[in-house]
Design an enzyme around this catalytic site. Sequence first.
Site, PDB file in Angstrom:
ATOM      1  N   ASN A  12       0.833  -1.217   0.000  1.00 26.70           N
ATOM      2  CA  ASN A  12       0.000   0.000   0.000  1.00 26.70           C
ATOM      3  C   ASN A  12       0.858   1.254   0.000  1.00 26.70           C
ATOM      4  O   ASN A  12       0.514   2.240  -0.649  1.00 26.70           O
ATOM      5  CB  ASN A  12      -0.955  -0.006   1.199  1.00 26.70           C
ATOM      6  CG  ASN A  12      -2.177  -0.860   0.927  1.00 26.70           C
ATOM      7  OD1 ASN A  12      -3.014  -0.505   0.105  1.00 26.70           O
ATOM      8  ND2 ASN A  12      -2.253  -2.004   1.574  1.00 26.70           N
ATOM      9  N   HIS A  22      -8.351  -1.151   6.020  1.00 26.44           N
ATOM     10  CA  HIS A  22      -8.725  -2.461   6.561  1.00 26.44           C
ATOM     11  C   HIS A  22      -9.272  -3.335   5.422  1.00 26.44           C
ATOM     12  O   HIS A  22     -10.125  -2.879   4.654  1.00 26.44           O
ATOM     13  CB  HIS A  22      -9.770  -2.292   7.667  1.00 26.44           C
ATOM     14  CG  HIS A  22     -10.095  -3.575   8.333  1.00 26.44           C
ATOM     15  ND1 HIS A  22      -9.279  -4.151   9.285  1.00 26.44           N
ATOM     16  CD2 HIS A  22     -11.119  -4.446   8.144  1.00 26.44           C
ATOM     17  CE1 HIS A  22      -9.796  -5.302   9.660  1.00 26.44           C
ATOM     18  NE2 HIS A  22     -10.917  -5.508   8.984  1.00 26.44           N
TER      19      HIS A  22
HETATM   20  C1  GRF Z   1      -3.361  -4.711   4.015  1.00 26.35           C
HETATM   21  O1  GRF Z   1      -4.187  -5.791   3.760  1.00 26.35           O
HETATM   22  C2  GRF Z   1      -4.107  -3.680   4.830  1.00 26.35           C
HETATM   23  O2  GRF Z   1      -5.461  -3.641   4.559  1.00 26.35           O
HETATM   24  C3  GRF Z   1      -3.877  -4.158   6.232  1.00 26.35           C
HETATM   25  O3  GRF Z   1      -2.572  -4.682   6.237  1.00 26.35           O
HETATM   26  C4  GRF Z   1      -2.199  -5.094   4.916  1.00 26.35           C
HETATM   27  C5  GRF Z   1      -0.919  -4.397   4.560  1.00 26.35           C
HETATM   28  O4  GRF Z   1      -0.381  -4.827   3.348  1.00 26.35           O
HETATM   29  N1  GRF Z   1      -4.104  -3.115   7.194  1.00 26.35           N
HETATM   30  P1  GRF Z   1       0.882  -4.106   2.722  1.00 26.35           P
HETATM   31  O5  GRF Z   1       1.975  -4.115   3.794  1.00 26.35           O
HETATM   32  O6  GRF Z   1       0.482  -2.716   2.353  1.00 26.35           O
HETATM   33  O7  GRF Z   1       1.275  -4.916   1.535  1.00 26.35           O
END
Ligand code: GRF
Length: 196
Positions: free
Chosen positions: A15, A100
């Site tokens: 992300n 989330h």
């Molecule tokens: C994602 O699924 C987000 O929704 C949750 O943790 C995960 C993080 O994934 N809070 P990344 O580290 O961004 O790949």
Amino acid sequence: MVKKIAVLVSGGGSNLQAIIDNITDINGNIVLVVSNKESAFGLTRAQNANIPTKVISKDDEKLIQTLKEYEVDLVVLAGYLAILTPEFINAFKDKIINIHPSLIPSFCGKGAYGINVAKMALQRGVKITGVTIHFVSEIVDGGPIIAQRAVDIADLNTAEDIQQRVLKTEHELLPWVIKKYCDDEIIIEDGRVKIK
Ligand code: GRF
């Protein structure tokens, strides 16, 4: 004014990468990436993009102080798996957002993190799950909801596949919300979020 964004990560940071990849569309800059874990790949992603990084674990006072030093306008929790203290939440009231991987209020709260969320959706047999981005309050996954997007998982049979499909939608929705935030287009009214 260009907003100063801090992104907090604990793991892969996909992300974070989505924000980095879309930053030119956003009226903001990522001024700092913080992880509570030294091994988080998110730190490498930040370094590759020439973004300053810090590792701060179990020291919310230091975290608050650091984010204040960087004059942060927005704190993005992007897979940040650490307990937040009320002091931290109050220090950045209405300035902390979390992503989330479900449609809150389904599959959220205590224990609903990481692959567990996808497992819960699989076990319950829901045909649609999704993504929620919300402001962070003292109630876990309970702050005002900013944006949600549904993801059809009727054809999937493993938690890993669900997680991957949901992640793709996260990568679209998160930069969109951050753009709106940085354009001052997100307002909280009576605990509900309105987007201009
Ligand atoms: C994602 O699924 C987000 O929704 C949750 O943790 C995960 C993080 O994934 N809070 P990344 O580290 O961004 O790949």
